[in-house]
Write a protein that holds these residues in place. Structure first.
Motif, PDB file in Angstrom:
ATOM      1  N   SER A   1      93.957  69.000   8.386  1.00  0.00           N
ATOM      2  CA  SER A   1      94.874  68.228   9.229  1.00  0.00           C
ATOM      3  C   SER A   1      95.826  69.093  10.013  1.00  0.00           C
ATOM      4  O   SER A   1      96.408  68.644  10.998  1.00  0.00           O
ATOM      5  CB  SER A   1      95.684  67.245   8.362  1.00  0.00           C
ATOM      6  OG  SER A   1      94.827  66.318   7.761  1.00  0.00           O
TER       7      SER A   1
ATOM      8  N   SER B   1      92.578  63.988   8.493  1.00  0.00           N
ATOM      9  CA  SER B   1      93.469  62.827   8.514  1.00  0.00           C
ATOM     10  C   SER B   1      92.891  61.691   9.349  1.00  0.00           C
ATOM     11  O   SER B   1      93.313  60.548   9.228  1.00  0.00           O
ATOM     12  CB  SER B   1      94.839  63.220   9.059  1.00  0.00           C
ATOM     13  OG  SER B   1      94.734  63.702  10.386  1.00  0.00           O
ATOM     14  N   GLU B   2      91.940  62.000  10.220  1.00  0.00           N
ATOM     15  CA  GLU B   2      91.323  60.984  11.078  1.00  0.00           C
ATOM     16  C   GLU B   2      90.036  60.418  10.495  1.00  0.00           C
ATOM     17  O   GLU B   2      89.493  59.441  11.033  1.00  0.00           O
ATOM     18  CB  GLU B   2      90.991  61.582  12.446  1.00  0.00           C
ATOM     19  CG  GLU B   2      92.143  62.206  13.193  1.00  0.00           C
ATOM     20  CD  GLU B   2      91.682  62.924  14.439  1.00  0.00           C
ATOM     21  OE1 GLU B   2      92.064  62.494  15.538  1.00  0.00           O
ATOM     22  OE2 GLU B   2      90.931  63.914  14.317  1.00  0.00           O
TER      23      GLU B   2
ATOM     24  N   ALA C   1      89.712  56.597   9.409  1.00  0.00           N
ATOM     25  CA  ALA C   1      89.908  55.730  10.567  1.00  0.00           C
ATOM     26  C   ALA C   1      88.729  55.835  11.529  1.00  0.00           C
ATOM     27  O   ALA C   1      88.290  54.833  12.111  1.00  0.00           O
ATOM     28  CB  ALA C   1      91.211  56.109  11.281  1.00  0.00           C
TER      29      ALA C   1
ATOM     30  N   THR D   1      99.950  51.251   7.937  1.00  0.00           N
ATOM     31  CA  THR D   1      99.692  52.632   8.352  1.00  0.00           C
ATOM     32  C   THR D   1      98.203  52.876   8.580  1.00  0.00           C
ATOM     33  O   THR D   1      97.827  53.656   9.461  1.00  0.00           O
ATOM     34  CB  THR D   1     100.226  53.620   7.302  1.00  0.00           C
ATOM     35  OG1 THR D   1      99.701  53.279   6.012  1.00  0.00           O
ATOM     36  CG2 THR D   1     101.741  53.576   7.249  1.00  0.00           C
ATOM     37  N   LEU D   2      97.339  52.221   7.811  1.00  0.00           N
ATOM     38  CA  LEU D   2      95.898  52.367   8.023  1.00  0.00           C
ATOM     39  C   LEU D   2      95.499  51.770   9.367  1.00  0.00           C
ATOM     40  O   LEU D   2      94.699  52.347  10.110  1.00  0.00           O
ATOM     41  CB  LEU D   2      95.120  51.692   6.885  1.00  0.00           C
ATOM     42  CG  LEU D   2      93.588  51.677   7.057  1.00  0.00           C
ATOM     43  CD1 LEU D   2      93.045  53.085   7.207  1.00  0.00           C
ATOM     44  CD2 LEU D   2      92.927  50.954   5.889  1.00  0.00           C
TER      45      LEU D   2
ATOM     46  N   ASP E   1      96.429  54.130  12.033  1.00  0.00           N
ATOM     47  CA  ASP E   1      95.473  55.242  12.106  1.00  0.00           C
ATOM     48  C   ASP E   1      94.190  54.824  12.814  1.00  0.00           C
ATOM     49  O   ASP E   1      93.632  55.577  13.629  1.00  0.00           O
ATOM     50  CB  ASP E   1      95.140  55.738  10.699  1.00  0.00           C
ATOM     51  CG  ASP E   1      96.296  56.479  10.048  1.00  0.00           C
ATOM     52  OD1 ASP E   1      97.220  56.890  10.782  1.00  0.00           O
ATOM     53  OD2 ASP E   1      96.282  56.635   8.813  1.00  0.00           O
TER      54      ASP E   1
ATOM     55  N   SER F   1     105.638  54.513  13.625  1.00  0.00           N
ATOM     56  CA  SER F   1     104.284  54.856  14.089  1.00  0.00           C
ATOM     57  C   SER F   1     103.919  54.073  15.337  1.00  0.00           C
ATOM     58  O   SER F   1     103.321  54.612  16.268  1.00  0.00           O
ATOM     59  CB  SER F   1     103.263  54.587  12.975  1.00  0.00           C
ATOM     60  OG  SER F   1     103.507  55.405  11.849  1.00  0.00           O
TER      61      SER F   1
END
Length: 398
Positions: free
Chosen positions: A37, A97-98, A101, A121-122, A125, A158
């Motif tokens: 990440s 981190s991607e 998603a 948060t998901l 993403d 976010s």
């Protein structure tokens, strides 16, 4: 978050779930190289990260027509004559981190559905990944889902960060701002200080942008902004840029002083008129209290002196209490100016720079560079109608 009709778009079953990762209905093998990440993110997922170790490799069988129909990114990837368009295997490189998603976005292009989740948060993403790979229908569905979930400080921030890079619905950005403004309405309260110090710039801007903050004083807002910027931006150049362009224009005391203050380098001019008689008393007392004032949340004490050295002379001393000096890193530029009968204009007699936190004061023992007798004489050029006109010019540089 309140629902919004403008964001509502029913999920559409694309009817291709059976074909996902099915070799019999696929013409391409998508090789997904996952990096750490901390690597630089890029909207170009095929960009080679030279010298960066691969954490893992995943492979998925895909149908190029399905992906190209849903995403301009994949349409270009599979049809523009690049090497990837002629080979069965196509490689994409993403950050770890991607990864989750990105796989949600690929599945969405087959099914028109998202995995049920109540985790904001998901969804954020997934929305970021959908934006990166230009899957507009997935972005809209994520926006719809987010508007239907309760906000958290993290998801609100976010959403505001997304507004800078993603074509976000205005209703979602407005809901995030409203949530933050309401949650931190009493944002100077002790219980919020640790939490607020961790909130990034977009969240602080949203809070300060609201006009109904419950605060003890405007100076308290200014002091909070300095402390937050000092915590978030240790680099002085970056901190000065953020303060001047994004934060200080939102502070009430700065807006009220816009005709006096230069936002990126706050400055202030204090005018002092001293009678000749009062100056004469300095020769006996040695010092005379002149003025105590506040500028940008800092307390300053100005005093005039007759310095009892070999020639005696008129001097000024500008002090700050120790606790004020320790509030924030930065410097203060000082100028001591005075009018004379020769020009009737203010001329700089002394200037200096002091570092906030250094505990040093600014002292000029001989402001006019003449002995006391010349300074106080009847024909002294420094008195106009028996008044000594002084001006103190301060500029704070963060």
């Amino acid at each position: 978050m309140a629902g919004g009709n403008a964001l509502e778009e029913p999920e559409v079953d694309a009817g291709f779930e059976f074909a996902f990762d099915n070799d019999a209905f696929s013409d391409k093998l998508l090789r997904i190289e996952v990096f750490g990440s901390d690597n630089e993110k890029s909207s170009d997922s095929s960009r080679i990260l030279m010298g960066t170790p691969i954490l893992r490799v995943n492979t998925v069988n895909v149908n190029s027509a399905i992906l190209a129909a849903k995403s301009p990114f994949f349409f270009k990837l599979f049809s523009n004559g690049m090497k990837e368009s002629d080979q069965r295997q196509t490689t994409l490189r993403i950050n770890d981190s991607e990864e989750n998603a990105f796989m949600e976005v690929i599945r969405f292009m087959y099914s028109g559905k998202l995995t049920p989740t109540t985790e904001p948060t998901l969804l954020v993403d997934i929305l970021m990944a959908a934006d990166k790979f230009e899957v507009v229908s997935c972005m809209k569905l994520c926006g719809q889902r987010l508007m239907g979930l309760p906000m958290t400080p993290q998801s609100a921030v976010s959403c505001l960060d997304l507004a800078c890079s993603v074509s976000m619905p205005a209703a979602l950005a407005e809901a995030a701002k409203k949530f933050l403004a309401e949650r931190y309405k009493e944002f100077l309260s002790t219980k919020f200080q640790d939490e607020l110090m961790r909130i990034p710039l977009a969240g602080i801007v949203a809070i300060l942008s609201r006009n109904h903050l419950v605060v003890a004083s405007e100076e308290a807002v200014y002091d909070f902004v300095l402390r937050w910027a000092d915590c978030q931006y240790p680099n002085s150049e970056e901190r000065r840029k953020i303060l001047g362009s994004r934060l200080l224009p939102l502070v009430p005391i700065m807006r009220a002083m816009k005709n006096v203050i230069t936002i990126n380098q706050p400055s202030y001019k204090l005018y002092i008129n001293l009678e000749r008689e009062r100056c004469s008393r300095l020769f006996l007392s040695g010092s005379e209290y002149c003025r105590q004032f506040r500028f940008m949340g800092h307390l300053f004490v100005l005093s005039a002196h007759c310095n009892m050295d070999s020639s005696n002379s008129f001097g000024l001393l500008l002090e700050m209490p120790v606790e004020d000096k320790e509030l924030v890193r930065g410097t203060i530029d000082y100028k001591f100016e005075a009018k004379t009968r020769l020009t009737l204009e203010f001329d700089t007699k002394y200037e200096s720079t002091c570092t906030i936190g250094s505990r040093e004061d600014v002292r000029c023992k001989d402001l006019f560079s003449v002995p006391w007798t010349n300074f106080i004489a009847d024909d002294s050029p420094f008195f106009i109608d028996d008044i000594l006109h002084l001006r103190i010019h301060l500029k704070i540089v963060y």
